[in-house]
Design a protein around this motif. Structure first.
Motif, PDB file in Angstrom:
ATOM      1  N   GLU A  84      44.352  10.730  29.897  1.00  0.00           N
ATOM      2  CA  GLU A  84      44.457  12.185  29.896  1.00  0.00           C
ATOM      3  C   GLU A  84      43.231  12.776  29.219  1.00  0.00           C
ATOM      4  OE1 GLU A  84      48.108  13.337  27.987  1.00  0.00           O
ATOM      5  OE2 GLU A  84      49.299  11.873  29.122  1.00  0.00           O
ATOM      6  N   THR A  85      42.788  13.927  29.698  1.00  0.00           N
ATOM      7  CA  THR A  85      41.712  14.649  29.026  1.00  0.00           C
ATOM      8  C   THR A  85      42.311  15.582  27.979  1.00  0.00           C
ATOM      9  OG1 THR A  85      41.727  16.518  30.573  1.00  0.00           O
ATOM     10  CG2 THR A  85      40.364  14.612  31.155  1.00  0.00           C
ATOM     11  N   GLU A  86      41.469  16.063  27.097  1.00  0.00           N
ATOM     12  CA  GLU A  86      41.885  17.120  26.187  1.00  0.00           C
ATOM     13  C   GLU A  86      42.032  18.422  26.980  1.00  0.00           C
ATOM     14  OE1 GLU A  86      42.630  16.698  23.045  1.00  0.00           O
ATOM     15  OE2 GLU A  86      42.019  14.588  22.974  1.00  0.00           O
ATOM     16  N   VAL A  87      42.811  19.350  26.458  1.00  0.00           N
ATOM     17  CA  VAL A  87      42.909  20.669  27.085  1.00  0.00           C
ATOM     18  C   VAL A  87      41.585  21.399  26.894  1.00  0.00           C
ATOM     19  CG1 VAL A  87      44.072  22.905  27.044  1.00  0.00           C
ATOM     20  CG2 VAL A  87      45.398  20.805  26.732  1.00  0.00           C
ATOM     21  N   LYS A  88      41.028  21.893  27.993  1.00  0.00           N
ATOM     22  CA  LYS A  88      39.773  22.635  27.939  1.00  0.00           C
ATOM     23  C   LYS A  88      40.057  24.121  28.125  1.00  0.00           C
ATOM     24  CE  LYS A  88      37.148  18.727  29.799  1.00  0.00           C
ATOM     25  NZ  LYS A  88      36.271  18.249  30.899  1.00  0.00           N
ATOM     26  N   SER A  89      39.516  24.928  27.235  1.00  0.00           N
ATOM     27  CA  SER A  89      39.766  26.369  27.279  1.00  0.00           C
ATOM     28  C   SER A  89      38.527  27.121  27.737  1.00  0.00           C
ATOM     29  CB  SER A  89      40.182  26.880  25.895  1.00  0.00           C
ATOM     30  OG  SER A  89      41.391  26.269  25.478  1.00  0.00           O
ATOM     31  N   LYS A  90      38.757  28.148  28.539  1.00  0.00           N
ATOM     32  CA  LYS A  90      37.699  29.055  28.968  1.00  0.00           C
ATOM     33  C   LYS A  90      38.279  30.456  28.942  1.00  0.00           C
ATOM     34  CE  LYS A  90      34.391  29.938  32.689  1.00  0.00           C
ATOM     35  NZ  LYS A  90      33.926  29.527  34.052  1.00  0.00           N
TER      36      LYS A  90
ATOM     37  N   GLU B 285      42.128  31.012  29.655  1.00  0.00           N
ATOM     38  CA  GLU B 285      42.624  30.025  30.611  1.00  0.00           C
ATOM     39  C   GLU B 285      42.381  28.608  30.104  1.00  0.00           C
ATOM     40  OE1 GLU B 285      40.554  31.110  34.166  1.00  0.00           O
ATOM     41  OE2 GLU B 285      42.091  32.564  34.753  1.00  0.00           O
ATOM     42  N   ARG B 286      43.319  27.720  30.434  1.00  0.00           N
ATOM     43  CA  ARG B 286      43.247  26.340  29.983  1.00  0.00           C
ATOM     44  C   ARG B 286      43.383  25.389  31.172  1.00  0.00           C
ATOM     45  NH1 ARG B 286      45.213  29.575  26.429  1.00  0.00           N
ATOM     46  NH2 ARG B 286      47.132  29.886  27.609  1.00  0.00           N
ATOM     47  N   SER B 287      42.735  24.223  31.051  1.00  0.00           N
ATOM     48  CA  SER B 287      42.781  23.208  32.102  1.00  0.00           C
ATOM     49  C   SER B 287      42.932  21.831  31.473  1.00  0.00           C
ATOM     50  CB  SER B 287      41.501  23.239  32.954  1.00  0.00           C
ATOM     51  OG  SER B 287      41.314  24.501  33.565  1.00  0.00           O
ATOM     52  N   LYS B 288      43.568  20.924  32.222  1.00  0.00           N
ATOM     53  CA  LYS B 288      43.736  19.547  31.758  1.00  0.00           C
ATOM     54  C   LYS B 288      43.842  18.642  32.976  1.00  0.00           C
ATOM     55  CE  LYS B 288      46.476  16.536  28.739  1.00  0.00           C
ATOM     56  NZ  LYS B 288      47.644  16.403  27.831  1.00  0.00           N
ATOM     57  N   GLU B 289      43.386  17.381  32.828  1.00  0.00           N
ATOM     58  CA  GLU B 289      43.463  16.420  33.925  1.00  0.00           C
ATOM     59  C   GLU B 289      44.135  15.127  33.471  1.00  0.00           C
ATOM     60  OE1 GLU B 289      40.164  16.216  36.906  1.00  0.00           O
ATOM     61  OE2 GLU B 289      39.028  17.179  35.284  1.00  0.00           O
TER      62      GLU B 289
ATOM     63  N   ILE C 127      50.313  25.177  28.953  1.00  0.00           N
ATOM     64  CA  ILE C 127      49.927  24.129  29.893  1.00  0.00           C
ATOM     65  C   ILE C 127      50.533  22.791  29.479  1.00  0.00           C
ATOM     66  CG2 ILE C 127      47.768  23.623  28.661  1.00  0.00           C
ATOM     67  CD1 ILE C 127      46.465  23.111  31.391  1.00  0.00           C
ATOM     68  N   THR C 128      51.028  22.051  30.468  1.00  0.00           N
ATOM     69  CA  THR C 128      51.582  20.717  30.242  1.00  0.00           C
ATOM     70  C   THR C 128      51.065  19.787  31.323  1.00  0.00           C
ATOM     71  OG1 THR C 128      53.637  21.579  29.281  1.00  0.00           O
ATOM     72  CG2 THR C 128      53.686  19.323  30.102  1.00  0.00           C
ATOM     73  N   LEU C 129      50.572  18.626  30.938  1.00  0.00           N
ATOM     74  CA  LEU C 129      50.217  17.557  31.870  1.00  0.00           C
ATOM     75  C   LEU C 129      50.171  16.272  31.064  1.00  0.00           C
ATOM     76  CD1 LEU C 129      49.414  16.476  34.614  1.00  0.00           C
ATOM     77  CD2 LEU C 129      47.042  17.085  34.120  1.00  0.00           C
ATOM     78  N   SER C 130      51.200  15.441  31.192  1.00  0.00           N
ATOM     79  CA  SER C 130      51.252  14.244  30.363  1.00  0.00           C
ATOM     80  C   SER C 130      52.120  13.162  30.991  1.00  0.00           C
ATOM     81  CB  SER C 130      51.789  14.582  28.965  1.00  0.00           C
ATOM     82  OG  SER C 130      53.087  15.140  29.043  1.00  0.00           O
ATOM     83  N   LEU C 131      51.727  11.919  30.729  1.00  0.00           N
ATOM     84  CA  LEU C 131      52.526  10.767  31.119  1.00  0.00           C
ATOM     85  C   LEU C 131      53.867  10.828  30.401  1.00  0.00           C
ATOM     86  CD1 LEU C 131      52.585   7.849  32.478  1.00  0.00           C
ATOM     87  CD2 LEU C 131      51.860   7.028  30.217  1.00  0.00           C
ATOM     88  N   ILE C 132      54.940  10.488  31.096  1.00  0.00           N
ATOM     89  CA  ILE C 132      56.252  10.417  30.455  1.00  0.00           C
ATOM     90  C   ILE C 132      56.346   9.090  29.711  1.00  0.00           C
ATOM     91  CG2 ILE C 132      58.739  10.304  30.848  1.00  0.00           C
ATOM     92  CD1 ILE C 132      58.350  12.218  33.183  1.00  0.00           C
ATOM     93  N   PRO C 133      56.532   9.118  28.398  1.00  0.00           N
ATOM     94  CA  PRO C 133      56.537   7.881  27.604  1.00  0.00           C
ATOM     95  C   PRO C 133      57.559   6.870  28.116  1.00  0.00           C
ATOM     96  CG  PRO C 133      56.465   9.805  26.173  1.00  0.00           C
ATOM     97  CD  PRO C 133      56.716  10.319  27.557  1.00  0.00           C
ATOM     98  N   GLY C 134      57.141   5.605  28.176  1.00  0.00           N
ATOM     99  CA  GLY C 134      58.038   4.531  28.592  1.00  0.00           C
ATOM    100  C   GLY C 134      58.239   4.411  30.084  1.00  0.00           C
ATOM    101  N   SER C 135      57.517   5.218  30.884  1.00  0.00           N
ATOM    102  CA  SER C 135      57.793   5.242  32.326  1.00  0.00           C
ATOM    103  C   SER C 135      56.980   4.228  33.131  1.00  0.00           C
ATOM    104  CB  SER C 135      57.543   6.647  32.889  1.00  0.00           C
ATOM    105  OG  SER C 135      56.164   6.977  32.863  1.00  0.00           O
ATOM    106  N   ILE C 136      56.014   3.544  32.506  1.00  0.00           N
ATOM    107  CA  ILE C 136      55.259   2.527  33.239  1.00  0.00           C
ATOM    108  C   ILE C 136      56.127   1.284  33.411  1.00  0.00           C
ATOM    109  CG2 ILE C 136      53.329   0.904  33.131  1.00  0.00           C
ATOM    110  CD1 ILE C 136      51.658   3.010  31.828  1.00  0.00           C
ATOM    111  N   SER C 137      56.191   0.773  34.635  1.00  0.00           N
ATOM    112  CA  SER C 137      56.904  -0.480  34.886  1.00  0.00           C
ATOM    113  C   SER C 137      56.139  -1.308  35.903  1.00  0.00           C
ATOM    114  CB  SER C 137      58.336  -0.218  35.376  1.00  0.00           C
ATOM    115  OG  SER C 137      58.326   0.471  36.612  1.00  0.00           O
ATOM    116  N   VAL C 138      56.285  -2.623  35.804  1.00  0.00           N
ATOM    117  CA  VAL C 138      55.676  -3.570  36.740  1.00  0.00           C
ATOM    118  C   VAL C 138      56.799  -4.428  37.310  1.00  0.00           C
ATOM    119  CG1 VAL C 138      54.035  -5.466  37.023  1.00  0.00           C
ATOM    120  CG2 VAL C 138      53.512  -3.584  35.455  1.00  0.00           C
TER     121      VAL C 138
END
Length: 241
Positions: free
Chosen positions: A98-104, A107-111, A141-152
């Protein structure tokens, strides 16, 4: 209260959330020097395996060590979680960044980025890359991996592991449900579910939409059932908790 909630929820559709969630790219990416310290748990469809144990015949769960990623592995942002395993393709590494939240101005952006690499000593080959974003958001703004959701997993027992993860995203100024996405890969083949989290507030339920990508129509038996199980496992959020 319901009328106010509806008006507030409708207002967010005018703001920009990224709809592009995969770009395959083998060009070198700028690497953030900050590494993640938490090891993500890897599990199969019947339970969690320990490092060194087999998920199925020919697939072995390996120790994911974020501080020991080869320099040839390039990524954007900061690693927040990952997994490592061995299958017919060789040694595999999955990382979510995840990137940090960028402000302009206001307005804010995240990837968010995710990558799967095949590792051979110090060399690596990118198998796929996912990129999603929320851009130019004037609200929360919200953009984040859900903790514990990675599975193989190896649902179809073919010796090539599937990997799955979920993340949430939103640009809003109210308590409406966040969008949620599930991304699943077997090798380079991608499957996805997109929709909304299920928000429980004051005894009422909001959201809970689940839209299945047509790619699941051609998926091996059991893939969609597992993906739906993972979706249901992580979809619910209670307001105030």
């Amino acid at each position: 209260m319901k009328i106010l909630f509806t008006l507030l929820a409708v207002s967010i559709i005018f703001f920009s959330c990224g709809k592009k969630d995969e770009i395959k790219n083998t060009d070198n990416q700028k690497k953030d020097t900050t590494t993640q310290t938490k090891t993500e748990t890897k599990s199969n469809s019947t339970g969690t395996t320990e490092p060194g144990e087999s998920l199925s015949e020919g697939i072995k769960n390996l120790v994911y060590e974020p501080g020991k990623i080869p320099p040839s592995v390039k990524y954007d942002g900061k690693i927040v979680a990952g997994a490592k395993w061995e299958d017919k393709n060789g040694q595999n590494l999955l990382i979510v960044c995840e990137t940090e939240v960028k402000s302009k101005g206001d307005e804010r952006s995240k990837e968010l980025f995710a990558y799967q690499y095949i590792i051979n000593g110090e060399d690596s080959k990118m198998l796929w890359k996912v990129n999603d974003f929320v851009k130019d958001c004037p609200l929360d703004i919200t953009l984040s991996l859900i903790p514990g959701s990675i599975s193989v997993t190896d649902i179809n027992k073919d010796g090539i592991a599937e990997n799955t993860f979920l993340y949430r995203m939103a640009c809003k100024g109210d308590v409406s449900p966040d969008d949620m996405k599930l991304i699943m890969h077997e090798g380079e083949t991608k499957y996805a579910i997109r929709g909304q989290m299920l928000l429980i507030m004051g005894g009422e339920k909001y959201g809970g939409e689940m839209n299945t990508d047509p790619s699941f129509n051609k998926a091996p038996s059991g893939f969609f059932a597992y993906a739906r199980e993972q979706w249901k496992k992580f979809e619910t959020e209670k307001a105030g908790e």
